[in-house]
Design an enzyme around this catalytic site. Structure first.
Site, PDB file in Angstrom:
ATOM      1  N   ARG A 124      41.557  38.393  27.606  1.00  0.00           N
ATOM      2  CA  ARG A 124      42.353  38.857  26.478  1.00  0.00           C
ATOM      3  C   ARG A 124      43.578  39.653  26.911  1.00  0.00           C
ATOM      4  O   ARG A 124      44.208  40.321  26.100  1.00  0.00           O
ATOM      5  CB  ARG A 124      41.480  39.730  25.560  1.00  0.00           C
ATOM      6  CG  ARG A 124      40.301  38.992  24.940  1.00  0.00           C
ATOM      7  CD  ARG A 124      40.737  37.843  24.055  1.00  0.00           C
ATOM      8  NE  ARG A 124      39.621  37.240  23.345  1.00  0.00           N
ATOM      9  CZ  ARG A 124      39.703  36.104  22.656  1.00  0.00           C
ATOM     10  NH1 ARG A 124      40.847  35.443  22.625  1.00  0.00           N
ATOM     11  NH2 ARG A 124      38.655  35.618  22.029  1.00  0.00           N
ATOM     12  N   TYR A 171      43.935  31.310  30.689  1.00  0.00           N
ATOM     13  CA  TYR A 171      43.964  32.475  29.813  1.00  0.00           C
ATOM     14  C   TYR A 171      45.359  32.635  29.228  1.00  0.00           C
ATOM     15  O   TYR A 171      46.330  32.839  29.949  1.00  0.00           O
ATOM     16  CB  TYR A 171      43.564  33.751  30.567  1.00  0.00           C
ATOM     17  CG  TYR A 171      42.130  33.783  31.044  1.00  0.00           C
ATOM     18  CD1 TYR A 171      41.191  32.866  30.568  1.00  0.00           C
ATOM     19  CD2 TYR A 171      41.709  34.727  31.964  1.00  0.00           C
ATOM     20  CE1 TYR A 171      39.881  32.895  31.002  1.00  0.00           C
ATOM     21  CE2 TYR A 171      40.388  34.765  32.404  1.00  0.00           C
ATOM     22  CZ  TYR A 171      39.479  33.845  31.933  1.00  0.00           C
ATOM     23  OH  TYR A 171      38.180  33.874  32.365  1.00  0.00           O
ATOM     24  N   LEU A 205      28.471  41.421  27.164  1.00  0.00           N
ATOM     25  CA  LEU A 205      28.028  41.989  25.890  1.00  0.00           C
ATOM     26  C   LEU A 205      27.649  40.887  24.895  1.00  0.00           C
ATOM     27  O   LEU A 205      27.632  41.092  23.689  1.00  0.00           O
ATOM     28  CB  LEU A 205      29.111  42.893  25.293  1.00  0.00           C
ATOM     29  CG  LEU A 205      29.493  44.110  26.140  1.00  0.00           C
ATOM     30  CD1 LEU A 205      30.553  44.939  25.435  1.00  0.00           C
ATOM     31  CD2 LEU A 205      28.268  44.962  26.462  1.00  0.00           C
ATOM     32  N   GLY A 209      29.184  38.105  24.034  1.00  0.00           N
ATOM     33  CA  GLY A 209      30.237  37.640  23.131  1.00  0.00           C
ATOM     34  C   GLY A 209      30.385  38.517  21.901  1.00  0.00           C
ATOM     35  O   GLY A 209      30.756  38.028  20.828  1.00  0.00           O
ATOM     36  N   GLN A 239      40.167  45.707  26.561  1.00  0.00           N
ATOM     37  CA  GLN A 239      41.586  45.928  26.857  1.00  0.00           C
ATOM     38  C   GLN A 239      42.015  47.347  26.490  1.00  0.00           C
ATOM     39  O   GLN A 239      43.200  47.674  26.532  1.00  0.00           O
ATOM     40  CB  GLN A 239      42.441  44.917  26.083  1.00  0.00           C
ATOM     41  CG  GLN A 239      42.078  43.465  26.348  1.00  0.00           C
ATOM     42  CD  GLN A 239      42.312  43.050  27.791  1.00  0.00           C
ATOM     43  OE1 GLN A 239      43.435  43.054  28.278  1.00  0.00           O
ATOM     44  NE2 GLN A 239      41.241  42.690  28.491  1.00  0.00           N
TER      45      GLN A 239
END
Length: 276
Positions: free
Chosen positions: A3, A33, A189, A191, A242
């Site tokens: 991300r 990505y 985690l 997803g 992030q």
């Protein structure tokens, strides 16, 4: 870095520095990505490249990992010609001379493992990549590739969490321990299912994780990572947050300790049945 995106280089640099300052050394990206974030192919690599160009000293503080072999609309291409071009393109976007760990992102069923191995060995001989890994490969797919490589495969990257326990039973962890391979666990985690459980199974797992979190004085994420890390294959959670503040707290995963009974209780809650 799935991300990792946007155009704010200063914010991206803050994320990278938060990870390095927290003791994180492995930064895991991939050429694919970008599109999942509404950006172009290679966007995450390119953003990291801009960060490293702005602060060249960051490169020496990290183990830089990337992946290739997914081609938009194909979907997979690990032909020798494509891999050679993909590695060169990743290096250009990253603005560096080498990738420390290059992983085949997903197996290409139309590529002979000997052809894949030759392309990877050629890139390694040229100094473009240092170590070779696989992502989302089965045990037998990994063995096939390993048989043609001139160096050992350094890493497996499977999905693994308290809700996705397949590698415990597929032989993947056994292979990793036998061959001395690192295990990089993506989606640790579940997803997001461990953050926001939606079914009875997830809620049962979360209840046990929260009990351990309260005991250890850390949050649920840290406990979920620590459960992964307790296995003797020493899986490394690939943390996807992030948020610089949450990145800074990654080291909390080292605080909880698990008894065998506690660890197996989480596994049984995930499986929905008692082990024999």
């Amino acid at each position: 870095m799935w991300r990792f995106g946007g155009t704010d280089v200063a914010a991206a640099r803050a994320q990278v520095e938060a990870a390095l300052d927290a003791g994180v050394t492995l930064l895991d990206t991939a050429d694919i990505y970008g599109p999942d974030n509404g950006e172009s192919f290679g966007a995450a690599e390119a953003l990291l490249g801009r960060v490293m160009a702005e602060s060249p000293g960051l490169r020496d503080r990290m183990v830089l990992a990337s992946k290739g072999g997914i081609s938009m609309g194909v979907p997979y291409d690990s032909s020798g010609e494509y891999l050679a071009s993909a590695i060169d393109a990743s290096l250009t976007r990253l603005g560096c001379e080498r990738i420390d760990l290059y992983q085949i992102h997903r197996p290409d069923l139309l590529a002979h493992p000997q052809e894949v191995a030759r392309a990877l060995d050629d890139a390694r001989s040229a100094g473009k990549i240092v170590a070779i890994g696989v992502s989302n490969h089965t045990v037998t797919q990994t063995e096939a590739l390993a048989s043609f490589l001139t160096v050992p495969i350094a890493s497996h990257q499977p999905e693994f969490s308290a809700l996705e326990t397949g590698p415990l039973f597929s032989g993947l962890f056994d292979q990793a321990m036998t061959r001395g391979m690192a295990v990089l666990a993506w989606s640790p985690l579940g997803g997001g299912r461990l953050a926001a459980p939606e079914d009875a199974r997830a809620r049962a797992v979360v209840a046990l994780l929260d009990r351990k979190a309260e005991q250890a004085g850390v949050d649920r994420a840290a406990v979920a990572y620590s459960w992964i890390m307790a296995h003797p294959a020493r899986p490394i959670p690939i943390v996807g947050t992030q948020n610089p503040a949450r990145i800074a707290a990654i080291g909390d995963a080292y605080t909880p300790t698990w008894t065998r009974a506690e660890w197996y209780a989480v596994l049984e809650a995930s499986l929905g049945e008692k082990l024999p």
